[in-house]
Write a protein that holds these residues in place. Structure first.
Motif, PDB file in Angstrom:
ATOM      1  N   THR A 143     -40.101  20.131  -5.217  1.00 20.40           N
ATOM      2  CA  THR A 143     -38.792  19.748  -4.694  1.00 20.40           C
ATOM      3  C   THR A 143     -37.875  20.935  -4.400  1.00 20.40           C
ATOM      4  N   ASN A 144     -37.656  21.826  -5.337  1.00 16.40           N
ATOM      5  CA  ASN A 144     -36.740  22.959  -5.141  1.00 16.40           C
ATOM      6  C   ASN A 144     -37.452  24.297  -5.263  1.00 16.40           C
ATOM      7  N   LEU A 145     -38.739  24.338  -5.001  1.00 16.30           N
ATOM      8  CA  LEU A 145     -39.530  25.548  -5.220  1.00 16.30           C
ATOM      9  C   LEU A 145     -39.571  26.413  -3.958  1.00 16.30           C
ATOM     10  N   GLU A 146     -39.284  27.709  -4.137  1.00 14.67           N
ATOM     11  CA  GLU A 146     -39.335  28.682  -3.046  1.00 14.67           C
ATOM     12  C   GLU A 146     -40.009  29.952  -3.536  1.00 14.67           C
ATOM     13  N   TYR A 147     -40.436  30.770  -2.572  1.00 14.87           N
ATOM     14  CA  TYR A 147     -40.884  32.113  -2.940  1.00 14.87           C
ATOM     15  C   TYR A 147     -40.021  33.129  -2.221  1.00 14.87           C
ATOM     16  N   LEU A 148     -39.852  34.278  -2.866  1.00 15.60           N
ATOM     17  CA  LEU A 148     -39.170  35.429  -2.279  1.00 15.60           C
ATOM     18  C   LEU A 148     -40.140  36.596  -2.351  1.00 15.60           C
ATOM     19  N   LEU A 149     -40.374  37.259  -1.234  1.00 19.46           N
ATOM     20  CA  LEU A 149     -41.165  38.483  -1.214  1.00 19.46           C
ATOM     21  C   LEU A 149     -40.168  39.622  -1.059  1.00 19.46           C
ATOM     22  N   ILE A 150     -40.185  40.548  -2.018  1.00 15.68           N
ATOM     23  CA  ILE A 150     -39.169  41.598  -2.094  1.00 15.68           C
ATOM     24  C   ILE A 150     -39.844  42.960  -2.151  1.00 15.68           C
ATOM     25  N   ASP A 151     -39.248  43.960  -1.474  1.00 18.15           N
ATOM     26  CA  ASP A 151     -39.796  45.316  -1.551  1.00 18.15           C
ATOM     27  C   ASP A 151     -39.234  46.030  -2.787  1.00 18.15           C
ATOM     28  N   VAL A 152     -39.687  47.266  -3.021  1.00 21.34           N
ATOM     29  CA  VAL A 152     -39.272  47.984  -4.234  1.00 21.34           C
ATOM     30  C   VAL A 152     -37.790  48.371  -4.220  1.00 21.34           C
TER      31      VAL A 152
END
Length: 94
Positions: free
Chosen positions: A39-48
C-alpha cells in the motif's frame, strides 16, 4: 557474495523480507519482496552524496531497477513505508 541489509533503525513491527540481486551489478538489480502489503511501499535509490537517483512506488513482489545508465559507484537502496525507512541495501554498480 553475501548481501546483508545495512544496520539502521528499523520499524520493529514491520516484518518485511526483501532481497536485492545481483550485487554487484552492471545493468539492473531485482528487488524481491515476499508476502507484504504494498500500500505505502516505495524505494529510493540514492548515491553516496545523498542525492535521490530514482524513486518509485512498489506494486508487486518483484521490481526491476535499471542501473545501466549510472556510473560505476556505490549506491544505497532504501525501502520506505510512508515517511519511515524500513530496510536498506548497499549496491555496487560496476
Amino acid at each position: 557474495f553475501e548481501i546483508n541489509p545495512l544496520a539502521m533503525d528499523e520499524v520493529p513491527q514491520t516484518q518485511l523480507t526483501a532481497m536485492v540481486y545481483p550485487n554487484p551489478t552492471v545493468h539492473n538489480v531485482t528487488l524481491l519482496i515476499k508476502e507484504y502489503d504494498f500500500t505505502n511501499l516505495e524505494y529510493l535509490l540514492i548515491d553516496v552524496q545523498g542525492r535521490i537517483i530514482s524513486k518509485e512506488k512498489i506494486t508487486q513482489n518483484e521490481t526491476q531497477i535499471n542501473m545501466a545508465w549510472l556510473a560505476s559507484a556505490q549506491y544505497y537502496l532504501y525501502l520506505t513505508e510512508g515517511a519511515k525507512k524500513i530496510k536498506s541495501f548497499k549496491i555496487i554498480k560496476n
